[in-house]
Design an enzyme around this catalytic site. Structure first.
Site, short mmCIF file in Angstrom:
data_model
loop_
_atom_site.label_atom_id
_atom_site.label_comp_id
_atom_site.label_asym_id
_atom_site.label_seq_id
_atom_site.Cartn_x
_atom_site.Cartn_y
_atom_site.Cartn_z
N HIS A 140 0.84 -1.21 0.00
CA HIS A 140 0.00 0.00 0.00
C HIS A 140 0.87 1.26 0.00
CE1 HIS A 140 -3.96 -1.85 0.26
NE2 HIS A 140 -3.37 -2.80 0.95
N SER A 162 -5.41 -10.59 -12.59
CA SER A 162 -5.92 -9.68 -13.62
C SER A 162 -4.79 -8.94 -14.33
CB SER A 162 -6.95 -8.71 -13.02
OG SER A 162 -6.38 -7.91 -12.03
N ASP A 221 1.52 -3.99 -9.61
CA ASP A 221 1.25 -5.33 -10.16
C ASP A 221 1.67 -5.41 -11.62
OD1 ASP A 221 0.17 -5.64 -7.69
OD2 ASP A 221 -1.91 -5.60 -8.35
N TYR A 267 -10.15 -1.10 -0.31
CA TYR A 267 -8.97 -0.55 -0.98
C TYR A 267 -9.14 0.95 -1.27
CZ TYR A 267 -5.06 -0.40 -4.30
OH TYR A 267 -3.89 -0.09 -4.96
C1 GLA Z 1 -3.12 -4.33 -4.98
C2 GLA Z 1 -2.96 -3.22 -6.00
C3 GLA Z 1 -1.54 -2.68 -6.00
C4 GLA Z 1 -1.07 -2.32 -4.60
C5 GLA Z 1 -1.36 -3.46 -3.63
C6 GLA Z 1 -1.06 -3.08 -2.19
O1 GLA Z 1 -2.36 -5.43 -5.35
O2 GLA Z 1 -3.29 -3.68 -7.28
O3 GLA Z 1 -1.44 -1.57 -6.86
O4 GLA Z 1 -1.67 -1.11 -4.17
O5 GLA Z 1 -2.72 -3.88 -3.69
O6 GLA Z 1 0.31 -2.90 -2.02
#
Ligand code: GLA
Length: 415
Positions: A35, A131, A175, A225
């Site tokens: 995060h 995804s 990601d 989130y």
């Molecule tokens: C998800 C989001 C990422 C990141 C993580 C937490 O995986 O897709 O962009 O914010 O949560 O680190």
């Protein structure tokens, strides 16, 4: 039978052809730096050898046909290159469709139909970025099939844009970056503000990274989130009343402590504290790794989990049970949740000779406390998205790409 052979049989059944090229994009784990991406901080993810396969052939005309072995009930989904709008009934196919749409919108020439078969090894909703894996697998497939001249970073950013604007999930860049840029046996230290990055070799000889799936599904869009993002933005705004900063990632711990009262709300202070401290921990973790101090690296992982549990509040009973159980086991250097949280996976660095016992004990504790089993994988760190056809003009079946993935399902004697 190797994954690609399985896919080939289904490709033939659905599209009556055995001409295809094969592409692969991995999933990802994040070692530390959670995060922090949307807070302008650092992350430290790596791409794993589990991921998404795409078999692709061009077809005449404008029709795109897609089939996923993970969603057989959806059948072959068909749409035209001239109609690339989001369509709820197209379900999973909106991810690849978004990639096609945005590439065309940016002027890249995708001028014929295609038959595409998808197969994902990453459990859906496990927080290993299935995804982003579909997005990047599609991106690299389009790049190669249509000979597009594309920087990898362009594909990474496009994947994020699809997620943010086409699908409607407000994720950061971690990601897509990890999956697009991953490198065998390396973590990637990424500054999410500048997108500067470096590869840090993971010299794990006596240990492995074990991934433990809580099997509690995490739905990023449904989770808290976005709430956390908003809380951080608000905290930042209040700090900006005095501090000339653009993101929480610019703060060190001391400056934060001196100024945190500007935020004025105990919950928001906790959220911002996590973002600031986690970012600094991530930088420290890199230093420890470079010095070969794996035990120290592991301790930072533990601190990261505690902060995500107590200050950021994104763990939950399932992830905490797994991590608590992991911390109790011999030979564990560190353990934490990985990814967005609220279900999904945890990771642990475990001494090789203790892995069997680790799986047995953690699996048992989890089942006793939660009521259903966790799944265990030994993470192998592989390359980012790429074509894996034996050569790019390949026609027909690709045999025997050696799988480096070990799989343990948890057979417990508790029932
Ligand atoms: C998800 C989001 C990422 C990141 C993580 C937490 O995986 O897709 O962009 O914010 O949560 O680190």
């Amino acid at each position: 039978m190797h994954q690609v052979e399985k896919c080939a049989a289904v490709f033939k059944e659905k599209f009556h052809s055995d001409r295809y090229r094969v592409f692969f994009a991995p999933g990802r784990i994040n070692l530390i730096g959670e995060h922090t991406d949307y807070n302008g901080g650092h992350v430290f993810p790596c791409s794993i050898t589990l991921g998404t396969y795409v078999l692709a052939q061009k077809s005449s005309g404008n029709l795109i046909r897609m089939y996923s072995m993970n969603f057989p009930e959806k059948g072959v989904i068909t749409f035209s290159l001239r109609d690339l709008d989001y369509n709820k009934t197209h379900d999973w196919a909106n991810y690849p469709k978004g990639m096609i749409r945005y590439l065309i919108a940016d002027g890249y020439q995708i001028d014929s139909g295609m038959d595409l078969l998808f197969y994902g090894e990453i459990p859906n909703g496990a927080g290993l970025s299935s995804s982003a894996s579909i997005e990047l697998a599609t991106g690299v497939m389009l790049e190669k099939m249509f000979a597009l001249s594309l920087e990898r970073l362009t594909l990474v950013k496009l994947g994020k844009k699809v997620e943010n604007q086409f699908i409607g999930v407000n994720c950061g860049i971690m990601d897509q970056f990890a999956i697009g840029m991953g490198k065998t046996d390396c973590g990637i230290l990424l500054d999410c503000d500048t997108l500067k990055y470096l590869y840090a070799p993971l010299h794990l000889k006596q240990q492995h990274i074990v991934i433990i799936n809580s099997n509690k599904r995490r739905e990023l869009a449904d989770s808290k989130y976005n709430e956390r993002r908003n809380e951080c933005e608000l905290a930042l705004k209040r700090l900006q009343a005095k501090l000339p900063i653009q993101s929480l990632g610019e703060l060190d711990e001391a400056t934060f402590e001196k100024n945190k009262d500007l935020i004025g709300d105990p919950i928001l202070i906790k959220r911002a504290k996590h973002a600031v401290y986690e970012n600094r921990r991530t930088l420290k973790a890199l230093t420890e790794l470079k010095q070969g101090r794996l035990a120290e690296f592991g301790k930072l992982m533990n601190e990261s989990h505690i902060s995500l549990r107590d200050d950021y509040e994104v763990t939950g009973k399932e992830l905490d049970t797994l991590v608590d159980a992991a911390w109790q086991q011999p030979g564990v250097l560190g353990a934490r949740m990985t990814g967005g949280g609220f279900g999904g996976c945890t990771i642990a660095i475990v001494e090789n000779e203790q892995i069997e016992q680790f799986i047995d004990q953690v699996g048992r504790t989890y089942k006793e406390n939660i009521g259903y089993a966790a799944s265990f994988y030994i993470a192998n760190i592989g390359d980012g998205a790429k074509e894996i056809s034996q050569d790019s003009d390949v026609v027909g079946c690709i045999g025997g790409r050696k799988s480096r993935v070990y799989w343990f399902s948890c057979h417990l004697s508790t029932d």
